[in-house]
Every structure is written in structure tokens, then in C-alpha cells.
Scaffold this active site. Structure first.
Site, PDB file in Angstrom:
ATOM      1  N   GLU A 128      -4.852   5.051   4.881  1.00 12.69           N
ATOM      2  CA  GLU A 128      -5.629   4.176   5.861  1.00 12.69           C
ATOM      3  C   GLU A 128      -7.049   4.932   5.841  1.00 12.69           C
ATOM      4  O   GLU A 128      -7.469   5.342   6.871  1.00 12.69           O
ATOM      5  CB  GLU A 128      -4.883   4.395   7.330  1.00 12.69           C
ATOM      6  N   LYS A 178       0.724  -1.373  -0.125  1.00 15.44           N
ATOM      7  CA  LYS A 178      -0.006   0.055   0.026  1.00 15.44           C
ATOM      8  C   LYS A 178       0.737   1.188   0.013  1.00 15.44           C
ATOM      9  O   LYS A 178       0.530   2.351  -0.765  1.00 15.44           O
ATOM     10  CB  LYS A 178      -0.961  -0.133   1.083  1.00 15.44           C
TER      11      LYS A 178
END
Length: 824
Positions: free
Chosen positions: A226, A34
Site C-alpha cells: 500500500e 497484489k
DNA sequence: CCGATACGCATTTTT
DNA sequence: TGCGTATCGG
């Protein structure tokens, strides 16, 4: 540096990085790269010609922001510094400081931390004469925080029938009034709490469309990390900034949403594609971290949750061992089992302690493991506990600083007006508060003109108050011009803190002394860094505005990662980390999942996600354990194995043999004859595949008889590891910090330490060789480590070099101040 | 204003 | 149990 995107990214990652035709949502499974996508995407945007300051990248932690910053600067060098990258709170507090006047705050507004706001709420509850049994500050704080996270102002709160009904039912009908007062008091004090930083940003943008437009235009591309952890306020601000141009990319994993108790709203990510119509969805499903077994086990676990975005995370790494489940009689035995296993892997498989971690649900569990490890002389580092800035001695000093920058800061005022003791007691403070409340001014204003505000105190007290006023006034005057470090030192002396602490020779006193020294060094280092970066001047205000959003002294911590210690932390704090070996412990009903989650479906699913996070931290080995009895709240409690053990497909587990339990469920209370004290757990032989485990966990099989312990031969085969006893440093509670028991930083050879002791800085100390720095040379900087010179400007006094450091990215340093040595 | 004793309470916590 | 807070006495 040219980046070969095709080579360095997989297909999905590449697609997500290159896509720039509209909003996008990247669902990134655990360990799927990510951060990689985010950093490459930013690098790509810069390549495409986006100005660095036109990119806004938001994270939740300073750590994540720093990590990304340094990774990006490896690609693009010093440009990275100009990218707007930071936590929601730090980025928006920066904007709020610039625009503060528009919303009735000053540039120097204070940021109240959780303790400050709680203390203020406490005073308000008291002043209002409400029953402190019903109105617990922390509960009220929670309600207010939730309201702010949902962008609800006091008036809306008071006018909401649902909320009023809930509050009435909770026997707290006056929360709306508390909220209103709290709101006003913060404004009077020129202070914002953490939630306000978001709420006021929203309000600023909402009430001043031109400001919103200004920043919306400036940030031509917005990225959020996030995203599953965003609350409504954060989501709304992102929307305010991006709804016009729709250039936004959010990254997250709904399966790792574990902060709903802090207001995180999983719907933000689940419904992202509805809010941003036509948003492109990318799924990163290849896990590069863990073995296939671990990934598959985690998949089977999370599949038990109902609300989620469908995805199939897979790994192409080796199959790996089955996940072993250890059943222990007691919490103490659980500790021993894990400690033995750690020692075993360390000795037999050369797995460093530093690559093994024990993860638990609650901090209270740490102690047992700490002790078990200590018995075996295994070094460990415990995360959790109070952070550096929360320590009393540090908060006291910071309060003086705050007051010097913003005298209206009520909490700072109350904290230090009588510390160190100067004979101004609660009665007097009460009178000041009363006068301030009556006249709608700050405490400081009452102090400035006590007679005008009808302050009724005797002559002696009045002169003491004058003394305090003059003390602070002196600081305020100096705060505008004086260097933060010099003034800081002066404040610590003149306020009397220095004397107070020095007079205490107890171990605690010594510890406080050390913390203060370290803090002073921190200020010094902060100023030095800024100076090296070309900022002539660093005021207390500069220092405070950066430091109040740091939980640890992250900014100035040298890498201490290298020492070989087992990590102990909660699962929450392990998010984002990875370890070769992970022990997830305490897998018992009412512990993990927590007893608090038992009657709520949503919370239970969150607990399951939490367990998912725990398991997916492991690269190679994952061990699970539970204890049948545990000492909690002063007595021994018995418990059942966690339901989560059944949620993992048995194919991936290696369960203990039959004979764990006499019956399923709890052993008879008080009479554990037959197995008390005996190590009874027997394990399968070394991990060798999945298929032996049976579908019913052994502890649920009725009538199984216990085989006696074979676990000693394996688990206690501990040979040599008692020898290094002295290596282990005992940690005492007050040494525990959020980060570990700290050890003295190592001073690299050939460089003088700037700031161990503030006084150690002499004019000649560590004076760098500045004459001969050329592009291409490699240097080792005292704080930033090794880096390469990429640019040199100016000469002599003003010579400024741009260095790309391996670990911290690119920095511009004024050679006059920088401390480093040339190494190549 | 500080210290001693009693009481009550008890997840997780990026900022 | 063990800590943090509340209250009382010197």
C-alpha cells in the site's frame, strides 16, 4: 514446499516476483493479486537463500500483516515467523524500544494514542492561557501531526515563515509554541504518539548512522505494501534503510489512495521511479475479482482523474450485469430499497447475507440501513464506532497498567489518580501539574517528593496522595517480575475498579463489566499464547507494547467470519475487502463527494478514488443509490445526485426510468406535491445488458413525467423472509464495536476454553494429550484451528512441536501448555 | 465530586 | 437531530 511460480502467477506477477536486480515498483490495480505478489516474492527470496530475519515487509494494518504472515507460512512453514513483518508502527516501535536509550527514552516508553495526545494538548492550551475557541485541540493536533509526518521538529516549525503565516491567518499564531511544549511534555512523560514512532525512527537513523547502517545491513530486502498510503516520514525511513543497497520493492495503487487526510502523500508512489533511479516498474492489470462490467465501469470513472499512473485494468471474467442505479425519495426509502434487494438476492439467488455489503461515505448513514434491515429481519454487522481499547473502562485499566510500567506517563496518571474516586480533585491535580511544570519533572516525581517540589496541599490531601503513591509503587515493583495476567487481575481489584464497576447494576454497568471480563480473558490468552510459544514470562510491559498498537482484540479473536450477516461499513474501511454484492449508497452531492471536498480539486479527485475503491469491491453485482432528501443535522435536506454517477460511462449503468425528477436539481423546498410519500421509482426489468441506458441521466432530463411505481412488484416481493425474526440480534449503540456486536465465542467440542472467565482455569482444564504427538498428525488447536505437526522436539515436560496451521501459519508450541486435540 | 442542563458542532481514520 | 463537552449547582 516447492512453489510452481509459473503455474500460479500470471506473466506480470511472475516478472514482478522474480525481479531482483534493483528497486521495483509494482502498480497493482484493484483485485489484481497484489498480496499474492508480495507473498510469493518473499517466498522466493527465502528460496534464494535470504535469511528470514533479513527481510522486512511493511504494511499499514495488523490485519494485512497477519494475512501475509499466514500465507507465507503456508509456503515456508516456521521460517515465516522470523520474517520482519508488521505495520510500520509496530516494526519501528520494536526497533525504538531496543534503541530507546540513544534518543533519551526508556525501553518501556508509553505510546500515546490519539485521545491521549489530544488530552495533553488540551491541558497545554489551557496552561498557556490561549483562547480555546481559536485553539481547538483537534485542529492543533492535526497541525502537529502534519508537521511530524513531514519530519518537521518544533524548531523547524517555528522557523518556517510559510507555516507561521498560515497559522497566523488561521488565528493560531501560537501553535509553534504549543508544539514545542507538547514535544517536551511527551519526552518528560517518556511517551511517544503514533507520529513519533515514525519521526523518532527517522531521527534515530539520521543521528546515529551506525544504527541506520546496522538495520540497513540487516534488512537486505525491504517490501512495502500500500505504498500509495505512505507519508513523507515513512517514505524517508524506507529510503534510509534502502538507499545503499537499493533492494526494495513497493506495491500499491495510486488509484486507491484515499488517506491523504492522514498525511498520505500520493507523490511517494508517483515519483518513486525518480527517487529510486532505474527502478523497474511492473503493472498488474488483470483483475481477478470483478465482472468485466464492473471493471470497465470503474475504469471509466477513474479516467476522470488527472493525476495518475496510466494503466488499463481488465477482467476476463464474465460480462455480468450492468450497474443499477436506484433513485430514492428519501434516506429511509433508500434503506428500504437496499434491504429489499438484499432479501431478494438472498432468497432468489441464494446469495448469502455474508457476501453482501452496504458501503457508505459516513458512519452516520449506517443507522437508516440498520433499521431497514432490522425491519426485514436481515442480520447485519456494523463496522465502525469506537474500538475496544477506546472504551472508558478498558482505557482506565490500561492506564493503571501503563503507570505500573512507566510512572512518568502523564496522561495515564491524570486519568486514574482520581478514578476510582479517592478524593483527589482538580485543584490538587492542578497544583501537581504546576509544580511539575515549574521544576521540569513528571507528575509522578512530584508525587514522590512533594515537599521538594513545593507542593502546597493540606494534610488530608497529602495522605491521600501518599495512598495513591503507595498503590502504584506496589504495582511498579511487581510489574518487573509478576506475570501480566496475575498482576492485571490484582490491579483491577486493588485499584478499586472492580468494586466500582460491580456496584453499578445498570445495563451500561453490566456492559462495562462484560468488557472488563473480556479484556481480562484477553490478557490471559495473550500470556497463554506466549507461554505456548516458549516465552516463560510475560510481563505487563510485554503485554502493553503489543497491545497499544492494536485497535481491536485482533490477536485473540476466533474466526467469526462464518456467520451470515450483511456488512455495513464506510468505504474507507472496505479497502482491501471484496464482496459478491456491493451497494454503494448515498451518492449525492455534498455527501459523496463530501461537502468538504467541493472547493478543492485534489480532494475531489480523492473522493473519486474513494468511489473507485467502493465500486471495485464488488465481484458480481454492484448497486448504486441516492436519495433526494435526507435527514441531516436535525432537518430534511434536499440534494442532487452525485456527479460521480455521470463519471461512469453510461454503457455500464442501468439507470432508473424517466420520471425521477420533476425538474433537474432540487425539488421545491417544502412543497413536494405530486410525489410525496409515493414510491415512484420505477426500474428497468432485470439487468440484461448495458446499452439501454441513455447518456443523460433521467433526473437531468427536463420535462420527464413520472411513471408510477412499478418498483413494488419487484422490490417488495419479499415472501418468506419475515419468519426468522428471532435470528436478528438487535444492536444497541454500546454494543457496537469496530467489529460488530460480539457474540460469545464458540468453544470447539472436546477442548476446554482457557479464558472465558479468568477463574475458570483449573489445573486440569483441557489438559492436552501430550504423550503421543508425531510428525504428520493433524490437530485442532483451540485458538489456531486445524494444523499439521511438522516437527517434534524434546520430550515430556519440555516437548515442543512445530505445527503448520491452515489459517494462521506455523507456530511452535510447548505441549505442556498448548490446548488442542488430535484429529488425524 | 457528581449530576443536570445548556451549548455548539457535525467526514473519512489503517496506527 | 443527537452527542460530547462545559459549566453550574447541590
Amino acid at each position: 514446499m516447492a512453489i510452481n511460480y509459473k503455474e500460479e502467477l500470471n506473466e506480470e506477477q511472475l516478472a514482478a516476483v522474480l525481479y531482483n536486480e534493483g528497486p521495483s515498483l509494482v502498480i497493482a490495480g484493484a483485485g489484481s493479486g497484489k498480496t499474492r505478489v508480495l507473498t510469493y516474492k518473499i517466498a522466493r527470496l527465502l528460496e534464494e537463500g535470504y535469511q528470514p530475519w533479513s527481510i522486512l515487509a511493511l504494511t499499514f494494518t495488523n490485519k494485512a500483516a497477519n494475512e501475509m504472515k499466514s500465507r507465507i507460512s503456508r509456503f515456508v512453514g516456521e521460517q515465516a515467523r522470523q520474517v520482519w513483518m508488521g505495520t510500520f508502527h509496530s516494526v519501528f516501535s520494536r526497533i525504538l524500544r531496543m534503541e530507546a536509550e540513544r534518543i533519551g527514552f526508556s525501553h518501556n516508553f508509553t505510546i500515546y494514542d490519539a485521545a491521549d495526545s489530544k488530552s495533553l494538548l488540551k491541558s497545554i492550551i489551557k496552561e498557556m492561557g490561549l483562547d480555546e475557541k481559536n485553539y481547538k485541540p483537534s485542529t492543533v493536533q492535526c497541525h502537529i501531526s502534519n508537521a511530524k509526518n513531514r519530519l518537521m521538529l518544533p524548531s523547524a516549525y517555528a522557523n518556517s515563515p510559510e507555516i507561521r503565516k498560515t497559522d497566523d491567518a488561521a488565528k493560531m499564531p501560537e501553535v509553534h509554541a504549543i508544539y514545542r511544549r507538547y514535544w517536551e511534555r511527551c519526552r518528560k512523560a517518556d511517551a511517544m504518539d503514533f507520529d513519533d514512532l515514525l519521526l523518532y525512527t527517522y531521527l534515530l537513523f539520521n543521528e546515529h548512522p551506525e544504527v541506520c547502517e546496522k538495520y540497513g545491513n540487516q534488512f537486505r530486502y525491504v517490501l512495502v505494501d500500500e505504498y500509495q498510503d505512505t507519508n513523507f516520514a515513512q517514505h524517508s525511513i524506507v529510503w534510509q534503510l534502502t538507499n545503499r543497497h537499493q533492494r526494495v520493492c513497493v506495491v500499491g495503487d495510486d488509484a486507491q489512495s484515499i488517506y491523504s487526510f492522514r498525511g498520505a502523500n500520493i507523490d511517494n508512489i508517483l515519483k518513486f521511479t525518480e527517487q529510486y533511479e532505474g527502478a523497474k516498474l511492473f503493472k498488474l492489470q488483470q483483475n481477478y475479482r470483478s465482472t468485466r462490467t464492473i471493471v470497465n465501469a470503474a475504469n471509466s470513472l477513474i479516467a476522470k482523474n488527472s493525476e495518475q499512473i496510466r494503466k488499463e485494468v481488465f477482467s476476463e471474467k464474465e460480462k455480468g450485469d450492468a450497474i443499477r442505479v436506484y433513485a430514492a425519495y428519501s434516506d429511509v426509502e433508500e434503506g428500504e430499497i437496499v434491504a429489499n434487494k438484499i432479501a431478494d438476492l438472498h432468497r432468489m439467488k441464494q446469495i448469502p447475507y455474508g457476501r453482501q455489503a452496504i458501503l457508505y461515505r459516513t458512519n452516520a448513514q449506517s443507522r437508516i440501513f440498520e433499521e431497514a434491515l432490522r425491519k426485514r429481519s436481515i442480520p447485519c454487522r456494523i463496522y465502525g464506532g469506537i474500538s475496544f481499547y477506546q472504551r472508558k473502562e478498558i482505557k482506565d485499566i490500561v492506564s493503571y497498567f501503563r503507570l505500573s510500567v512507566n510512572p512518568n506517563d502523564e496522561e495515564a496518571f491524570k486519568r486514574v489518580i482520581n478514578y476510582p474516586a479517592r478524593g483527589i480533585g482538580n485543584t490538587t491535580i492542578g497544583k501537581i501539574s504546576e509544580a511539575a511544570g515549574r521544576d521540569g519533572v513528571s507528575l509522578w516525581e512530584v508525587l514522590l517528593s512533594p515537599l521538594d517540589h513545593g507542593l502546597n496541599v493540606n494534610k488530608g490531601t497529602l495522605s491521600k496522595l501518599q495512598g495513591f503513591r503507595e498503590l502504584i509503587s506496589g504495582f511498579i515493583e511487581k510489574a518487573e517480575t509478576m506475570n501480566a495476567y496475575d498482576l492485571g487481575v490484582e490491579i483491577i481489584r486493588q485499584s478499586g475498579i472492580m468494586n466500582d464497576v460491580k456496584s453499578d447494576n445498570s445495563p451500561e454497568g453490566m456492559s462495562r463489566q462484560e468488557n472488563i471480563d473480556e479484556f481480562v480473558s484477553g490478557i490471559h490468552e495473550f500470556c497463554a499464547t506466549r507461554q505456548e510459544e516458549g516465552n516463560e514470562h510475560t510481563t505487563l510491559s510485554d503485554f502493553l507494547s503489543e497491545v497499544s498498537l492494536l485497535s481491536e482484540m485482533e490477536s485473540l479473536k476466533g474466526g467469526e467470519e462464518d456467520d451470515d450477516k450483511v456488512t455495513l461499513m464506510t468505504v474507507h474501511s472496505a479497502k482491501g475487502l471484496e464482496f459478491q454484492v456491493v451497494y454503494v449508497v448515498g451518492l449525492e452531492e455534498n455527501l459523496f463527494p463530501s461537502s468538504m471536498a467541493q472547493d478543492s480539486f485534489r480532494q475531489m479527485e480523492e473522493e473519486r478514488r474513494l468511489f473507485y475503491v467502493a465500486v471495485t469491491r464488488a465481484e458480481e453485482h454492484c448497486f448504486l443509490s441516492f436519495a433526494r432528501s435526507r435527514f441531516r443535522y436535525g432537518k430534511t435536506e434536499f440534494s442532487n445526485p452525485s456527479r460521480f454517477l455521470k463519471d461512469i460511462d453510461a454503457r455500464f449503468l442501468n439507470m432508473p426510468d424517466a420520471g425521477i425528477a420533476v425538474n433537474s436539481g432540487n425539488p421545491p423546498m417544502g412543497s413536494n406535491h405530486g410525489y410525496a410519500g409515493k414510491p415512484f421509482v420505477s426500474w428497468r426489468n432485470e439487468d440484461d445488458g448495458y446499452n439501454r441506458a441513455e447518456s443523460t441521466p433521467p433526473w437531468e432530463r427536463r420535462g420527464a413525467t413520472g411513471r408510477n411505481s412499478t418498483f413494488r412488484d419487484e422490490e417488495y416481493a419479499d415472501g418468506g423472509y419475515r419468519s426468522n425474526y428471532n435470528d436478528y440480534r438487535r444492536s444497541t449503540p454500546y454494543q457496537r464495536t469496530q467489529n460488530e456486536q460480539r457474540t460469545r465465542p464458540v468453544i470447539p467440542a472436546g477442548m476446554k476454553r482457557v479464558s472465558t472467565t479468568p477463574t475458570s482455569r483449573t489445573p486440569s482444564a483441557g489438559a492436552p494429550v501430550q504423550a503421543s504427538l508425531r510428525v504428520g498428525q493433524v490437530i485442532e488447536h483451540e485458538r489456531f484451528g486445524i494444523g499439521e505437526v511438522t516437527k517434534v522436539e524434546g520430550s515430556g515436560e519440555n516437548c515442543k512441536a512445530t505445527i503448520t496451521f491452515r489459517n494462521v501459519g506455523s507456530k511452535q508450541l510447548l505441549l505442556k501448555f498448548a490446548r488442542f486435540k488430535v484429529i488425524g
